[in-house]
Design a protein around this motif. Structure first.
Motif, PDB file in Angstrom:
ATOM      1  N   UNK A   1       0.850  -1.186   0.000  1.00  0.00           N
ATOM      2  CA  UNK A   1       0.000   0.000   0.000  1.00  0.00           C
ATOM      3  C   UNK A   1       0.888   1.239   0.000  1.00  0.00           C
ATOM      4  N   UNK A   2       0.274   2.385  -0.256  1.00  0.00           N
ATOM      5  CA  UNK A   2       0.996   3.653  -0.216  1.00  0.00           C
ATOM      6  C   UNK A   2       0.349   4.559   0.815  1.00  0.00           C
TER       7      UNK A   2
ATOM      8  N   UNK B   1       6.406   3.769  10.070  1.00  0.00           N
ATOM      9  CA  UNK B   1       7.844   3.785  10.368  1.00  0.00           C
ATOM     10  C   UNK B   1       8.512   3.138   9.165  1.00  0.00           C
ATOM     11  N   UNK B   2       9.344   3.888   8.435  1.00  0.00           N
ATOM     12  CA  UNK B   2       9.905   3.371   7.196  1.00  0.00           C
ATOM     13  C   UNK B   2      11.326   3.887   6.988  1.00  0.00           C
TER      14      UNK B   2
ATOM     15  N   UNK C   1      -2.536   9.112   5.297  1.00  0.00           N
ATOM     16  CA  UNK C   1      -3.668   8.344   4.824  1.00  0.00           C
ATOM     17  C   UNK C   1      -3.219   7.368   3.755  1.00  0.00           C
ATOM     18  N   UNK C   2      -3.913   6.262   3.672  1.00  0.00           N
ATOM     19  CA  UNK C   2      -3.672   5.298   2.601  1.00  0.00           C
ATOM     20  C   UNK C   2      -4.200   5.914   1.313  1.00  0.00           C
TER      21      UNK C   2
ATOM     22  N   UNK D   1       5.400  10.761   0.627  1.00  0.00           N
ATOM     23  CA  UNK D   1       4.678   9.569   0.197  1.00  0.00           C
ATOM     24  C   UNK D   1       5.619   8.386   0.344  1.00  0.00           C
ATOM     25  N   UNK D   2       5.110   7.280   0.839  1.00  0.00           N
ATOM     26  CA  UNK D   2       5.942   6.088   1.002  1.00  0.00           C
ATOM     27  C   UNK D   2       5.139   4.855   0.623  1.00  0.00           C
TER      28      UNK D   2
END
Length: 169
Positions: free
Chosen positions: A19-20, A67-68, A84-85, A101-102
């Motif tokens: 997902x993003x 957390x990325x 938000x997704x 964005x991740x």
């Protein structure tokens, strides 16, 4: 139920698709967050001031704290994004609004579901439980992206439940 069990979170395994997430973010460490100069509380303020919570996906009425981009493990730096997704093809022009964005890869997660309680109490409590669990467990974290999921359909900060997803091998 004994008092010590009452504070334990529920744990289960779940496989989740990629997902993003799009939102406000900061680079930090757990050590920095343990002190008075932690950046995460102000980031929550920034998220709510930005109005992003009014743009939650109809499909997923949840706020994510991601957390990325881990430098190493729980002791290293990471990027923390509250947002938000989003659908890949609906991504807003992130740079113009100062949003990050991740992508979160598909993964197997150990999900820690908190007991119902005050947000400012249950979230730090579950993270202490998570760190303790992985120090003692044969399960290994992958550090590919972990997140807290806040269901906003019945959200009450004084009495809520939070799911924390920890990517595992």
């Amino acid at each position: 139920m004994s008092d010590s069990n009452q504070n334990q979170s529920e744990r289960f395994i779940e496989v989740r698709p990629a997902m993003s997430i799009q939102g406000v973010g900061v680079r930090t460490t757990n050590e920095a967050e343990a002190g008075p100069q932690g950046k995460i509380p102000q980031l929550w303020d920034r998220y709510f001031q930005s109005g992003l919570q009014t743009q939650l996906s109809d499909k997923d009425q949840a706020i994510y704290a991601l957390y990325t981009d881990y430098e190493s493990d729980a002791s290293g730096a990471y990027t923390f994004i509250i947002g938000n997704r989003i659908e890949e093809d609906v991504a807003v022009a992130a740079s113009s609004e100062g949003l990050l964005q991740a992508s979160v890869p598909a993964a197997k997660y150990m999900v820690f579901r908190t007991r119902r309680g005050p947000l400012l109490e249950i979230v730090p409590q579950v993270w202490h439980e998570i760190w303790s669990y992985f120090q003692q467990s044969a399960d290994k974290r992958t550090y590919t992206g972990d997140y807290e999921r806040y269901d906003m359909r019945q959200f009450d900060p004084a009495n809520t439940v939070v799911d924390v997803y920890i990517a595992i091998e």
